[in-house]
Design a protein around this motif. Structure first.
Motif, mmCIF file in Angstrom:
data_model
loop_
_atom_site.group_PDB
_atom_site.id
_atom_site.type_symbol
_atom_site.label_atom_id
_atom_site.label_comp_id
_atom_site.label_asym_id
_atom_site.label_seq_id
_atom_site.Cartn_x
_atom_site.Cartn_y
_atom_site.Cartn_z
ATOM 1 N N THR A 5 0.853 -1.200 0.000
ATOM 2 C CA THR A 5 0.000 0.000 0.000
ATOM 3 C C THR A 5 0.883 1.242 0.000
ATOM 4 O OG1 THR A 5 -1.565 -1.245 1.322
ATOM 5 C CG2 THR A 5 -1.932 1.111 1.216
ATOM 6 N N ALA A 6 0.477 2.249 -0.735
ATOM 7 C CA ALA A 6 1.244 3.504 -0.788
ATOM 8 C C ALA A 6 1.401 4.078 0.618
ATOM 9 C CB ALA A 6 0.532 4.505 -1.702
ATOM 10 N N LYS A 7 2.561 4.684 0.866
ATOM 11 C CA LYS A 7 2.871 5.202 2.199
ATOM 12 C C LYS A 7 1.786 6.191 2.665
ATOM 13 C CE LYS A 7 6.730 7.222 4.681
ATOM 14 N NZ LYS A 7 7.821 8.157 4.485
ATOM 15 N N HIS A 8 1.324 7.026 1.750
ATOM 16 C CA HIS A 8 0.261 7.980 2.106
ATOM 17 C C HIS A 8 -0.944 7.681 1.227
ATOM 18 C CE1 HIS A 8 2.957 10.441 4.525
ATOM 19 N NE2 HIS A 8 3.860 10.195 3.597
ATOM 20 N N SER A 9 -2.030 7.266 1.856
ATOM 21 C CA SER A 9 -3.250 7.028 1.075
ATOM 22 C C SER A 9 -4.451 7.118 2.009
ATOM 23 C CB SER A 9 -3.208 5.662 0.388
ATOM 24 O OG SER A 9 -3.103 4.638 1.347
ATOM 25 N N GLY A 10 -5.620 7.285 1.419
ATOM 26 C CA GLY A 10 -6.843 7.353 2.225
ATOM 27 C C GLY A 10 -7.077 8.716 2.848
ATOM 28 N N PHE A 11 -8.015 8.725 3.809
ATOM 29 C CA PHE A 11 -8.503 9.979 4.399
ATOM 30 C C PHE A 11 -7.397 10.994 4.714
ATOM 31 C CE2 PHE A 11 -12.867 8.962 6.539
ATOM 32 C CZ PHE A 11 -13.421 8.814 5.292
ATOM 33 N N CYS A 12 -7.642 12.234 4.307
ATOM 34 C CA CYS A 12 -6.730 13.331 4.651
ATOM 35 C C CYS A 12 -7.299 14.070 5.859
ATOM 36 C CB CYS A 12 -6.631 14.295 3.469
ATOM 37 S SG CYS A 12 -8.239 15.018 3.088
ATOM 38 N N PHE A 13 -6.543 15.037 6.335
ATOM 39 C CA PHE A 13 -6.955 15.826 7.492
ATOM 40 C C PHE A 13 -8.329 16.492 7.266
ATOM 41 C CE2 PHE A 13 -7.119 20.413 8.323
ATOM 42 C CZ PHE A 13 -7.328 20.423 9.696
ATOM 43 N N GLY A 14 -8.502 17.118 6.083
ATOM 44 C CA GLY A 14 -9.723 17.889 5.824
ATOM 45 C C GLY A 14 -10.965 17.016 5.776
ATOM 46 N N VAL A 15 -10.808 15.808 5.225
ATOM 47 C CA VAL A 15 -11.950 14.894 5.122
ATOM 48 C C VAL A 15 -12.291 14.323 6.504
ATOM 49 C CG1 VAL A 15 -12.626 12.637 4.206
ATOM 50 C CG2 VAL A 15 -11.670 14.364 2.687
ATOM 51 N N LYS A 16 -11.250 13.923 7.250
ATOM 52 C CA LYS A 16 -11.492 13.404 8.613
ATOM 53 C C LYS A 16 -12.241 14.451 9.435
ATOM 54 C CE LYS A 16 -7.463 10.520 9.324
ATOM 55 N NZ LYS A 16 -6.080 10.643 9.669
ATOM 56 N N ARG A 17 -11.781 15.681 9.308
ATOM 57 C CA ARG A 17 -12.374 16.779 10.074
ATOM 58 C C ARG A 17 -13.850 16.980 9.681
ATOM 59 N NH1 ARG A 17 -12.831 22.040 8.644
ATOM 60 N NH2 ARG A 17 -12.896 23.596 10.315
ATOM 61 N N ALA A 18 -14.116 16.968 8.358
ATOM 62 C CA ALA A 18 -15.490 17.179 7.884
ATOM 63 C C ALA A 18 -16.415 16.064 8.387
ATOM 64 C CB ALA A 18 -15.516 17.247 6.358
ATOM 65 N N ILE A 19 -15.924 14.829 8.364
ATOM 66 C CA ILE A 19 -16.762 13.703 8.802
ATOM 67 C C ILE A 19 -17.004 13.779 10.316
ATOM 68 C CG2 ILE A 19 -16.869 11.165 8.965
ATOM 69 C CD1 ILE A 19 -16.403 11.307 6.106
ATOM 70 N N GLN A 20 -15.976 14.160 11.032
ATOM 71 C CA GLN A 20 -16.140 14.295 12.485
ATOM 72 C C GLN A 20 -17.167 15.393 12.809
ATOM 73 O OE1 GLN A 20 -12.471 15.054 14.557
ATOM 74 N NE2 GLN A 20 -13.514 15.342 16.504
ATOM 75 N N ILE A 21 -17.045 16.514 12.109
ATOM 76 C CA ILE A 21 -18.008 17.609 12.326
ATOM 77 C C ILE A 21 -19.420 17.127 11.999
ATOM 78 C CG2 ILE A 21 -18.755 19.869 11.451
ATOM 79 C CD1 ILE A 21 -15.773 20.612 11.148
ATOM 80 N N ALA A 22 -19.555 16.384 10.886
ATOM 81 C CA ALA A 22 -20.884 15.892 10.470
ATOM 82 C C ALA A 22 -21.456 14.952 11.529
ATOM 83 C CB ALA A 22 -20.770 15.189 9.125
ATOM 84 N N ASN A 23 -20.632 14.040 12.022
ATOM 85 C CA ASN A 23 -21.117 13.086 13.041
ATOM 86 C C ASN A 23 -21.541 13.804 14.309
ATOM 87 O OD1 ASN A 23 -21.013 10.552 11.834
ATOM 88 N ND2 ASN A 23 -18.796 10.474 12.045
ATOM 89 N N GLU A 24 -20.719 14.743 14.774
ATOM 90 C CA GLU A 24 -21.051 15.478 16.002
ATOM 91 C C GLU A 24 -22.334 16.283 15.811
ATOM 92 O OE1 GLU A 24 -16.419 15.957 17.398
ATOM 93 O OE2 GLU A 24 -17.523 17.749 16.807
#
Ligand code: SF4
Length: 280
Positions: A5-24
């Motif tokens: 697997t590529a060293k950097h892949s998947g969720f970035c900071f901005g997406v994690k943050r948006a999903i966390q905000i949405a869940n809260e």
């Protein structure tokens, strides 16, 4: 068959943050909606829908709900309309996208004609354009002809998920067309790291599996980068799209994923590839 697997892949900071905000936000509100998908990953959007976070495309369909502004941001006109509707607005725009909007406004105010490397119909670029005057020019591919500057002072920025290499090519072309060129690299670090590690991995494997929304600009870019390295590349959203034939005579498989691809999808794809390997 080796799977890397590529060293950097998947969720970035901005997406994690948006999903966390949405869940809260959803935990504290009866009805939570986003104007357009919160991120460009249909599986994740569906997952959030089941948790009560709905995506609506038409602003006129929004009445008394709590609205989350997605990571790509929204246009100035839509923001004004939301304010007029007196809604509970929760802003999950990625800070790097906001930064690009601020640069666009400042450079335009300072008298520069703005060039944007990006996709004209991408929500992030639509939002950028809504904050500045209409002398701005969007260039998708610097290798194709584009309108020449009409001002001597030109500034160049990019949609946050664009390729660095294309950005540098456009800067080189613009410099010969104006008296002054102000370049601000608004491509975000998460994008740069994902692109670099995809390129490195594609150079040493037989095939690359790129996982992420077909509507995701940054995932599509990863697939383009892997392909440009001469590596057989397949862009999929889920493991269901994998085909046994792709893995014939393959010793090394590379996996990468866009910034909006959740880990559970990446892991399920890996499991499926392992199963395919067992049948070989
Ligand atoms: S790719 Fe970059 S700009 Fe876009 S949401 Fe992620 S961190 Fe923010």
């Amino acid at each position: 068959m080796k799977i890397e697997t590529a060293k950097h892949s998947g969720f970035c900071f901005g997406v994690k943050r948006a999903i966390q905000i949405a869940n809260e936000t959803a935990q504290n509100n009866k009805k939570t909606i986003t104007l357009g998908p919160i991120i460009h990953n249909p599986q994740m959007v569906e997952f959030l829908r089941k948790k009560g976070i709905h995506s609506i495309d038409d602003i006129n369909d929004i009445s008394d709900e709590t609205i989350i502004i997605r990571s790509h941001g929204i246009t100035a006109e839509n923001y004004k309309l939301l304010l007029e509707k007196d809604l509970n607005i929760v802003d999950a725009t990625c800070p790097f996208v906001k930064k690009a909007q601020e640069f666009a406004q400042k450079l335009t105010r300072d008298g520069y004609q703005l060039y944007i490397l990006g996709e004209k119909n991408h929500p992030e670029v639509e939002a950028l354009l809504s904050y500045i005057d209409d002398s701005a020019v969007v260039v998708t591919n610097p290798d194709n002809p584009f309108p020449k500057p009409t001002k001597g002072k030109v500034a160049l920025i990019a949609q946050t998920t664009q390729s660095e290499e294309k950005f540098e090519r456009l800067a080189k072309k613009l410099i010969s067309l104006c008296e002054e060129l102000h370049v601000v690299k608004t491509i975000c670090n998460a994008t740069i790291l994902r692109q670099e590690s995809t390129r490195n991995l594609a150079q040493k494997v037989d095939i690359m599996i790129v996982i992420g929304g077909k509507n995701s600009a940054n995932t599509t870019r990863l697939a383009e980068i892997a392909s440009a390295e001469g590596c057989r590349t397949f862009h999929i959203e889920t493991g269901d799209e994998l085909k046994i034939a792709w893995f014939e005579n393959v010793d090394n498989v590379g996996i990468t994923a866009g910034a909006s691809t959740p880990n559970w999808i990446i892991n399920s794809v890996k499991e499926k590839i392992k199963k395919i390997n067992e049948t070989k």
